[in-house]
Design an enzyme around this catalytic site. Sequence first.
Site, PDB file in Angstrom:
ATOM      1  N   HIS A 167       0.878  -1.173   0.000  1.00  7.35           N
ATOM      2  CA  HIS A 167       0.000   0.000   0.000  1.00  7.35           C
ATOM      3  C   HIS A 167       0.914   1.221   0.000  1.00  7.35           C
ATOM      4  CE1 HIS A 167      -3.599  -2.445   1.162  1.00  7.35           C
ATOM      5  NE2 HIS A 167      -2.666  -3.185   1.748  1.00  7.35           N
TER       6      HIS A 167
ATOM      7  N   ASP B 240       2.307  -6.761   2.797  1.00  9.02           N
ATOM      8  CA  ASP B 240       1.202  -5.909   3.254  1.00  9.02           C
ATOM      9  C   ASP B 240       1.768  -4.613   3.829  1.00  9.02           C
ATOM     10  OD1 ASP B 240      -1.341  -5.012   3.753  1.00  9.02           O
ATOM     11  OD2 ASP B 240      -1.679  -6.263   5.514  1.00  9.02           O
TER      12      ASP B 240
END
Length: 422
Positions: free
Chosen positions: A65, A288
Amino acid sequence: MLYLKDGKDVHGNKIELLILNDKIDKISEGFSEEEIKNIEKNEKLEIIDLKGKTVMPGVIDVHTHMREPGITAKEDFATGSRACAKAGVTTFYDMPNTIPTTTTLEALRDKKKLASEKSIVNYGFHFGGSRNNNIDEIKKVLEAKEANTVKIFMNVTTGEMLIEDEDILKNVFKNSKLVLVHAENEMIDKAVEYNKNYGNGLYVCHIPSKEELKKVLEAKKNPELNTEKHPVYAEVTPHHLFLNEEIRESTDRNKMLLRMKPELRTKKDNEFLWEALNNGEVDTIGTDHAPHLISEKLEKITFGMSGVETSLALMLNAYNEGKVKLEMIQKLMAENPAKIMKISKRGKLEEGYYADVIAVDLDKEWTVGVDDTIESKCGWTPYENWKLKGKNVLTIVNGKVVYQNNKFNDNLENGKEVEFYE
């Protein structure tokens, strides 16, 4: 031309590479002086003596992200890609929950433009499914070949990305190729069922526990659920391998910092994930990487933390502790991600492949956040002060040296968007 001299591969065999432009031109156990002289007659040759260090394909992190657009106080493509390059990650895939969400073709193209102007490593993007029913946008994106994967959230998230409507979920699986899911507990069972009945491939992200991984492994072993048309893949993260509730609860600071979704579990869950990983039952390691500023994390419970900057180093340290083989690290962090995402000519050291190459010093002992600079814009790492053995020392992206011996190249070029095959 670039000549990488006197390296070793993950099997311990001698390896040398000749890189021409952006591709690996030749691989050998060793080039003779005569061969090198012949090359130097025709090409300007730069030689890097690896002095026995281990050569690997660059890490492909398919779960990050990078926070751009819309959340760039925490990270952006420039800072995130520097964190990647430093750590040996030569390609990242960005998730769609930005502001705006990557749930329209226009938003995807806008995001690609930003990355093309800022990222110093290669990049790809997962398109997002929406509870507002963006099936037409999914079809447009896939038909235009702007992406070949769709990410959906089946458990808690923010904004429009949590999908609970069964008809929308069915249509996402029907009209997508590989679907990546944030699915916890019973939602894993639902995702497996949707894939079987409607889908073309299921990739379960960041599996945290024995119970949840067993669900995925049972599906993977079931010939009715895991088929050539409906494959099932399992991803684990470094934080679910190396951290647990006991570490989180050990200090007041950790209670705030070590929070993410899915949450950390027990030591026994760590152990089960490691066992499955070494048995070849886990397909990939994705970080992640979801940075927040430390001020945000300490003010209130905020889920997510950085990961790209330490993922490979943690695994190299695990290798030095006898917990995993180098071949498995390369498979989980480079070869399998490229294969599963159908990335063209990346993820392996092969002639004709893009020269995304790293060299690691397996004997280098260092302390995270003390012996190096944190490149991520968030400015902190959950592994600060961890003493590790094993470190990336050279990153080559598309044939160009980006990072070497703790320094970035002065003349950095932008990375490329990955290409994928059918």
